[in-house]
Design a protein around this motif. Structure first.
Motif, short mmCIF file in Angstrom:
data_model
loop_
_atom_site.label_atom_id
_atom_site.label_comp_id
_atom_site.label_asym_id
_atom_site.label_seq_id
_atom_site.Cartn_x
_atom_site.Cartn_y
_atom_site.Cartn_z
N UNK A 1 0.55 -1.21 -0.09
CA UNK A 1 -0.08 -0.21 0.04
C UNK A 1 0.84 1.27 0.02
N UNK A 2 1.95 1.34 0.58
CA UNK A 2 3.05 2.44 0.70
C UNK A 2 4.31 2.53 0.00
N UNK A 3 4.76 1.28 -0.21
CA UNK A 3 5.99 1.12 -0.84
C UNK A 3 5.94 0.63 -2.42
N UNK A 4 7.08 1.19 -2.94
CA UNK A 4 7.37 0.98 -4.54
C UNK A 4 8.75 0.67 -4.58
N UNK A 5 9.16 -0.02 -5.71
CA UNK A 5 10.38 -0.33 -5.85
C UNK A 5 10.99 -0.03 -7.35
N UNK A 6 11.97 0.58 -7.30
CA UNK A 6 12.36 0.89 -8.70
C UNK A 6 12.72 -0.27 -9.51
N UNK A 7 12.50 -0.24 -10.66
CA UNK A 7 12.80 -1.60 -11.54
C UNK A 7 13.90 -1.14 -12.45
N UNK A 8 14.38 0.22 -12.58
CA UNK A 8 15.54 0.49 -13.21
C UNK A 8 16.12 1.85 -12.47
N UNK A 9 17.26 1.89 -12.73
CA UNK A 9 17.89 3.14 -12.06
C UNK A 9 17.39 4.35 -12.55
#
Length: 123
Positions: A18-26
Motif C-alpha cells: 500500500x505504501x512502498x514501491x521498488x525501482x525497476x530501473x535506475x
C-alpha cells in the motif's frame, strides 16, 4: 554554458504494498547547482515523499514530484552529501519534474525545517 538540472532517466517503479514501491530501473538526476549526478539503483524501495497525513498537507503535497522524492530519500539515506546539499538538489529535482513554485518552495522549507531526524550521515 552550464547544463540545466535534469533527469537522465524516467522513474520506473512497481508497487510492493500500500505504501512502498521498488525501482525497476535506475534513476539518474543531474544537479546543475552542484555539477553532480545522483544515481539511485534499481531495487531501491521508496515510499516517495514522506508527507504528514494531516489532511491539508497531504492534499497539497502528496504524489507530487515523485522522482524528486526518490532522489531526496536516496541522498538522505546515504548521507554522502551534507543535508543542505540534499535539500537543494531536491528543490532542483522538483523543478525538473515540473512542480510549480507555489508547491516546491513549501516542500523545500518543510524538509529544511523537519528533515533532520531522517537524515543519515555516512560513516
Amino acid at each position: 554554458m552550464k547544463p540545466s538540472a535534469q533527469f537522465h532517466t524516467k522513474l520506473s517503479v512497481e508497487q510492493l504494498d500500500a505504501v512502498r514501491w521498488q525501482l525497476v530501473a535506475l534513476l539518474a538526476f543531474y544537479s546543475a547547482k552542484y555539477d553532480s549526478m545522483t544515481i539511485v539503483p534499481a531495487g531501491t524501495v521508496t515510499d516517495f515523499a514522506s508527507v504528514p497525513r494531516i489532511p491539508l498537507a497531504f492534499w497539497l503535497f502528496a504524489g507530487i514530484g515523485q522522482a524528486a522524492a526518490v532522489i531526496h530519500d536516496w541522498l538522505y539515506g546515504c548521507g554522502t552529501v551534507p543535508r543542505k546539499v540534499a535539500d537543494d538538489i531536491f528543490l532542483e529535482a522538483m523543478e525538473a519534474c515540473g512542480v510549480p513554485t507555489w508547491r516546491r518552495i513549501p516542500m523545500y522549507w518543510a524538509v529544511r525545517a523537519f528533515g533532520a531526524g531522517r537524515y543519515s550521515k555516512a560513516g
